[in-house]
Design an enzyme around this catalytic site. Sequence first.
Site, PDB file in Angstrom:
ATOM      1  N   THR A   1     -43.532  -7.517  18.841  1.00  0.00           N
ATOM      2  CA  THR A   1     -44.371  -6.892  19.860  1.00  0.00           C
ATOM      3  C   THR A   1     -44.668  -5.439  19.521  1.00  0.00           C
ATOM      4  O   THR A   1     -45.631  -4.871  20.039  1.00  0.00           O
ATOM      5  CB  THR A   1     -43.679  -6.951  21.230  1.00  0.00           C
ATOM      6  OG1 THR A   1     -42.319  -6.501  21.079  1.00  0.00           O
ATOM      7  CG2 THR A   1     -43.661  -8.373  21.779  1.00  0.00           C
ATOM      8  N   ASP A   2     -43.863  -4.836  18.658  1.00  0.00           N
ATOM      9  CA  ASP A   2     -43.992  -3.393  18.440  1.00  0.00           C
ATOM     10  C   ASP A   2     -45.321  -3.022  17.801  1.00  0.00           C
ATOM     11  O   ASP A   2     -45.997  -2.104  18.255  1.00  0.00           O
ATOM     12  CB  ASP A   2     -42.800  -2.839  17.643  1.00  0.00           C
ATOM     13  CG  ASP A   2     -42.584  -3.475  16.285  1.00  0.00           C
ATOM     14  OD1 ASP A   2     -43.161  -4.569  16.034  1.00  0.00           O
ATOM     15  OD2 ASP A   2     -41.834  -2.900  15.474  1.00  0.00           O
TER      16      ASP A   2
ATOM     17  N   GLY B   1     -30.243  -7.103   4.716  1.00  0.00           N
ATOM     18  CA  GLY B   1     -30.908  -8.397   4.793  1.00  0.00           C
ATOM     19  C   GLY B   1     -30.540  -9.227   5.994  1.00  0.00           C
ATOM     20  O   GLY B   1     -30.914 -10.392   6.085  1.00  0.00           O
TER      21      GLY B   1
ATOM     22  N   SER C   1     -31.636  -3.853  10.569  1.00  0.00           N
ATOM     23  CA  SER C   1     -32.264  -2.565  10.237  1.00  0.00           C
ATOM     24  C   SER C   1     -31.401  -1.656   9.390  1.00  0.00           C
ATOM     25  O   SER C   1     -31.259  -0.469   9.664  1.00  0.00           O
ATOM     26  CB  SER C   1     -32.688  -1.814  11.502  1.00  0.00           C
ATOM     27  OG  SER C   1     -33.928  -2.245  11.921  1.00  0.00           O
TER      28      SER C   1
ATOM     29  N   SER D   1     -32.272  -0.655   6.530  1.00  0.00           N
ATOM     30  CA  SER D   1     -33.190   0.304   5.903  1.00  0.00           C
ATOM     31  C   SER D   1     -33.502   1.463   6.845  1.00  0.00           C
ATOM     32  O   SER D   1     -33.486   2.623   6.441  1.00  0.00           O
ATOM     33  CB  SER D   1     -34.482  -0.398   5.477  1.00  0.00           C
ATOM     34  OG  SER D   1     -35.131  -1.000   6.582  1.00  0.00           O
TER      35      SER D   1
ATOM     36  N   GLU E   1     -41.310   3.502   5.595  1.00  0.00           N
ATOM     37  CA  GLU E   1     -41.186   2.044   5.543  1.00  0.00           C
ATOM     38  C   GLU E   1     -42.531   1.396   5.210  1.00  0.00           C
ATOM     39  O   GLU E   1     -42.608   0.465   4.405  1.00  0.00           O
ATOM     40  CB  GLU E   1     -40.673   1.526   6.896  1.00  0.00           C
ATOM     41  CG  GLU E   1     -40.214   0.092   6.895  1.00  0.00           C
ATOM     42  CD  GLU E   1     -38.823  -0.098   6.344  1.00  0.00           C
ATOM     43  OE1 GLU E   1     -38.591  -1.142   5.702  1.00  0.00           O
ATOM     44  OE2 GLU E   1     -37.955   0.766   6.538  1.00  0.00           O
TER      45      GLU E   1
ATOM     46  N   ASP F   1     -37.414  -0.051  14.921  1.00  0.00           N
ATOM     47  CA  ASP F   1     -36.135   0.171  14.246  1.00  0.00           C
ATOM     48  C   ASP F   1     -35.729   1.639  14.256  1.00  0.00           C
ATOM     49  O   ASP F   1     -34.591   1.989  14.600  1.00  0.00           O
ATOM     50  CB  ASP F   1     -36.203  -0.343  12.806  1.00  0.00           C
ATOM     51  CG  ASP F   1     -36.468  -1.832  12.736  1.00  0.00           C
ATOM     52  OD1 ASP F   1     -36.303  -2.515  13.762  1.00  0.00           O
ATOM     53  OD2 ASP F   1     -36.868  -2.316  11.662  1.00  0.00           O
TER      54      ASP F   1
END
Length: 390
Positions: free
Chosen positions: A43-44, A130, A134, A136, A168, A180
């Site tokens: 949704t973001d 993975g 989040s 990353s 990102e 995130d």
Amino acid sequence: MTGTQSKPLSPAELALLFKDRYQHSPDGVWAAPGRVNLIGEHTDYNEGFVLPFAIDRIAQVAVRLRPDRKVRLISSLAERKQVSVDLDQLHPGTMNGWTAYPLGVAWVLQQRGISVPGFDLYLDSSVPSGAGLSSSAAIECAVALALNDLTGAGLSREELVLVGQRAENEVVGAPTGILDQSASLLATEGHAVFLDCRSRAAEAVPLDLARHHLRMLVIDTKVSHAHASGGYAARRASCELGAEVCGVPALRDLSPADLPEAAGLLDEETFRRVRHVVTENARVAETVSRLATTGPASIGDLLDASHASMRDDFEISCPELDLAVGTARGNGALGARMTGGGFGGSAIAVIDVAAEATVRQAVLSAFAEADYARPDIFAVSPGAGARRVV
């Protein structure tokens, strides 16, 4: 990025490792958490609503500025091999692997006109890579906060969210929204972050699981995902097409009442993608309402419906995630769903504390019987956001 460790180094231990490798002490140590998205998936980037919370697994960076333009990077996740680069040689095509996260942040800050000197960095993280938690963004946010502090750039946390997102998107190559980084930078302990991805307004929503004798289990299926792969980008393209055909700026602008009309305008697959986003936004709003009134024990059916929508309409689940969710639900979980971008990663289950052993064993047995890799199952609590720790 490879590997993870369940127990992070203490800030003091990380500072000592930094001094051992670089022959001087760091200027400080910064930490940023991974996140679990309670509800609100995909949704973001549709300018909708999300409800993540920071978890008590963190990425930490020890950093020291240098008088030149050189950057030296070491990670405990990459066999502690040192990577050296020149800041003036950075552009998106030159950054790859785990170094793309810290270097991407430095590049974005420079693109914003901030003078970033060279620096030495040592990374340690306990956020599983993975797993859809989040890892990353945790690295990006820790580095962004560190460089913001050390350079005196004076960026707000909301601005640092956009720095991490741009790294990102443009450096790592994952077309993600702001979920995130917002969870990592804006979270407070004992709360979820209700985020409006259009206005970027954030509100703390109480999520006191312990007071209600509840626990949040994460079931890491060990099926690794990669957001930069085609599946995520294809879903985003479908959403953009759906919004264009329906004549709205973003799917945020459609309500469940608009779905019958949308069904007549869209091909069957695009309609299902749109239906997931529209109904997911409604589920986020209802979850926030229930957390404020009837409490976290009352949101289970919303988590279940979210998973079904991601499995059937958005088609981002996988057999391992479906097994984790179904097994947890069948053995006492109040609700369960996959979390994160999909195509692997983790599921979450809200359970009564008394049911934890039963749910854990049932999931482990189900995975063994299906001949899947043994999942990693652990409890998380809503934790604090990114901060300087030394």
